[in-house]
Write a protein that holds these residues in place. Structure first.
Motif, PDB file in Angstrom:
ATOM      1  N   GLY A 250       0.501  -1.254   0.234  1.00 23.27           N
ATOM      2  CA  GLY A 250      -0.523   0.036   0.360  1.00 23.27           C
ATOM      3  C   GLY A 250       0.831   1.506  -0.050  1.00 23.27           C
ATOM      4  N   TYR A 251       2.231   1.179   0.969  1.00 18.46           N
ATOM      5  CA  TYR A 251       2.826   2.148   0.532  1.00 18.46           C
ATOM      6  C   TYR A 251       3.503   2.516  -1.131  1.00 18.46           C
ATOM      7  CZ  TYR A 251       1.328   2.572   6.192  1.00 18.46           C
ATOM      8  OH  TYR A 251       1.500   2.887   6.874  1.00 18.46           O
ATOM      9  N   LEU A 252       3.685   1.455  -0.907  1.00 21.95           N
ATOM     10  CA  LEU A 252       4.346   1.748  -2.164  1.00 21.95           C
ATOM     11  C   LEU A 252       3.511   2.679  -3.702  1.00 21.95           C
ATOM     12  CD1 LEU A 252       6.373  -2.106  -2.531  1.00 21.95           C
ATOM     13  CD2 LEU A 252       7.617   0.041  -2.317  1.00 21.95           C
ATOM     14  N   GLN A 253       2.673   1.991  -3.544  1.00 17.92           N
ATOM     15  CA  GLN A 253       1.219   2.215  -4.516  1.00 17.92           C
ATOM     16  C   GLN A 253       1.346   3.805  -4.010  1.00 17.92           C
ATOM     17  OE1 GLN A 253      -2.225   0.281  -4.041  1.00 17.92           O
ATOM     18  NE2 GLN A 253      -3.113   1.224  -5.665  1.00 17.92           N
ATOM     19  N   GLU A 254       1.153   3.983  -2.882  1.00 16.45           N
ATOM     20  CA  GLU A 254       0.664   5.312  -2.723  1.00 16.45           C
ATOM     21  C   GLU A 254       2.327   6.186  -3.378  1.00 16.45           C
ATOM     22  OE1 GLU A 254      -0.064   9.148  -1.024  1.00 16.45           O
ATOM     23  OE2 GLU A 254      -1.149   7.293  -1.437  1.00 16.45           O
ATOM     24  N   PRO A 272      12.336   8.929 -10.613  1.00 18.77           N
ATOM     25  CA  PRO A 272      11.657   7.821 -10.070  1.00 18.77           C
ATOM     26  C   PRO A 272      12.415   6.490  -9.861  1.00 18.77           C
ATOM     27  CG  PRO A 272      11.406   7.842 -12.663  1.00 18.77           C
ATOM     28  CD  PRO A 272      12.716   8.923 -12.605  1.00 18.77           C
ATOM     29  N   SER A 273      11.458   6.062  -8.695  1.00 23.92           N
ATOM     30  CA  SER A 273      12.034   5.222  -7.197  1.00 23.92           C
ATOM     31  C   SER A 273      11.200   3.630  -7.294  1.00 23.92           C
ATOM     32  CB  SER A 273      12.242   6.212  -6.002  1.00 23.92           C
ATOM     33  OG  SER A 273      12.305   4.571  -4.668  1.00 23.92           O
ATOM     34  N   SER A 274      11.360   2.996  -6.886  1.00 23.35           N
ATOM     35  CA  SER A 274      10.071   1.645  -7.032  1.00 23.35           C
ATOM     36  C   SER A 274      10.304   1.192  -4.952  1.00 23.35           C
ATOM     37  CB  SER A 274      10.978   0.594  -7.732  1.00 23.35           C
ATOM     38  OG  SER A 274      11.147   0.584  -8.923  1.00 23.35           O
ATOM     39  N   THR A 275      11.206   2.334  -4.395  1.00 17.11           N
ATOM     40  CA  THR A 275      11.094   1.906  -3.289  1.00 17.11           C
ATOM     41  C   THR A 275       9.847   3.164  -2.602  1.00 17.11           C
ATOM     42  OG1 THR A 275      11.733   1.700  -1.219  1.00 17.11           O
ATOM     43  CG2 THR A 275      12.924   2.970  -2.254  1.00 17.11           C
ATOM     44  N   THR A 276       9.749   3.184  -0.603  1.00 15.89           N
ATOM     45  CA  THR A 276       9.142   4.388  -0.502  1.00 15.89           C
ATOM     46  C   THR A 276       9.629   5.806  -0.363  1.00 15.89           C
ATOM     47  OG1 THR A 276       9.534   3.702   1.588  1.00 15.89           O
ATOM     48  CG2 THR A 276       8.126   2.840   0.931  1.00 15.89           C
ATOM     49  N   PHE A 277      11.229   5.515  -0.852  1.00 18.96           N
ATOM     50  CA  PHE A 277      11.446   7.175  -0.957  1.00 18.96           C
ATOM     51  C   PHE A 277      12.298   7.142  -2.579  1.00 18.96           C
ATOM     52  CE2 PHE A 277      14.780   3.852   0.555  1.00 18.96           C
ATOM     53  CZ  PHE A 277      15.913   4.158  -0.060  1.00 18.96           C
ATOM     54  N   PHE A 278      12.603   8.663  -2.603  1.00 16.48           N
ATOM     55  CA  PHE A 278      12.926   9.179  -3.950  1.00 16.48           C
ATOM     56  C   PHE A 278      13.303  10.188  -3.175  1.00 16.48           C
ATOM     57  CE2 PHE A 278       8.332  10.003  -3.212  1.00 16.48           C
ATOM     58  CZ  PHE A 278       8.275  11.120  -3.224  1.00 16.48           C
TER      59      PHE A 278
END
Length: 336
Positions: A250-254, A272-278
């Motif tokens: 859910g956090y990754l989708q957000e 672009p990042s595939s994780t929760t920080f960027f």
């Protein structure tokens, strides 16, 4: 680097929303909070001198051989212990990445070569003793190809590969090299418990390696480095808490929605990042933006200009709840 990291909330007492620290949103799991509250009496006694009880628990939990886990005072201590064990050697660090690899190597007189992360797989390792890699990478969330990374480790048996896996729990896929440990004696994996369980103030991490490396590292440390509450938290987490993959998903989708929304703001560019920080590149100084947001919106971001290879316009954010993310989006629109 003593100061200049994220989560410097101590300098801004009125922060409402903290985007600067890469820990799971929502804070400490309620059951862990309750458990720690119930065992405060443990601080009246000395802790396990080396944390070996928790190390054995992790070995059993992960089906690892005895003597392959060492508990550390946060992941950062692991980097300094490794650099000390191999002091005076030659290290390669891919940048931009976590500054403590460089700081630890400088402290223990390493010769350092720096290569941009986009050159991974193309550089030669001749004459090197260690290679430092963060996967997923801090600050940009870059993911190194698992097959390529394993091939580099296999093709260079005389070089120690230090792989920082502090953020592997914040992905939809499993990229950990833990299963490779029995095969490659030149692999050291550093893990963190502070990120996924939101306990950075307790300073708790561990490293995985061949027992000969672990034995060498133990010879460097003082007793009682890991406090009793941190060890209690680790024991509880490995006995009672599983990573909620659905929650992380859910956090990754957000995170993707959040990235797209900021990228749509005029003047701002998201990597672009595939994780929760960027990472975000602003059209002006990130330090100025950070101070403005902190003092006018009570929002804290991570000024990323002190990462090697990044300009003064870069800042990093870590996803929070949608309502909080929207407040940062609106604040950035005001600047746009």
């Amino acid at each position: 680097m003593i100061k200049g990291h994220g989560d410097d909330i101590y300098d801004f007492p009125d922060i409402r929303i903290n985007f600067s620290s890469n820990v799971i949103p929502g804070g400490v799991h309620p059951s862990l909070r309750n458990h720690l509250s119930s065992c405060l009496k443990c601080i009246e006694c000395y802790p396990d001198p080396l944390g070996e009880g928790l190390a054995c628990q992790i070995e059993h939990h992960k089906h690892l051989s005895a003597g392959s886990v060492m508990i550390t005072n946060g992941a950062v201590e692991a980097f300094y212990l490794i650099a000390e064990m191999f002091q005076g050697k030659k290290s390669l660090i891919f940048y931009p990445s976590f500054s403590e690899y460089e700081d630890a190597c400088l402290k223990f007189n390493h010769q350092i070569e720096f290569f941009h992360q986009t050159t991974f797989g193309d550089v030669g390792y001749s004459g090197l003793d260690l290679v430092w890699i963060c996967n997923p990478n801090n600050p940009d969330g870059r993911i190194y190809d698992q097959e390529k990374l394993v091939k580099e480790i296999e093709d260079n048996p005389n070089i120690i590969f230090v792989v920082d896996e502090a953020y592997t729990d914040f992905l939809n896929s499993d990229i950990s090299l833990e299963s490779c440990l029995p095969e490659y004696r030149n692999l050291i994996i550093v893990k963190s418990l502070t990120k996924i369980f939101a306990i950075p103030g307790l300073r708790l991490g561990y490293l995985l390696a061949d027992s000969t490396i672990i034995d060498g590292l133990y010879r460097q440390v003082m007793p009682w480095r890991i406090n009793a509450l941190a060890l209690e938290a680790g024991r509880f987490c490995f006995s009672n808490l599983d990573h909620d993959k659905q929650e992380v998903a859910g956090y990754l989708q957000e995170s993707q929605r959040f990235q797209n929304a900021i990228n749509d703001i005029d003047g701002f560019r998201v990597e672009p990042s595939s994780t929760t920080f960027f990472l975000v590149e602003a059209p002006f100084s990130a330090a100025v933006l950070k101070n403005h947001l902190a003092h006018n919106n009570n929002i804290l971001i991570r000024d990323a200009s002190n990462f090697r290879g990044l300009t003064e316009n870069y800042f990093r954010v870590s996803v929070q709840a949608p309502k909080e993310n929207n407040q940062l989006i609106e604040a950035l629109k005001e600047w746009s």
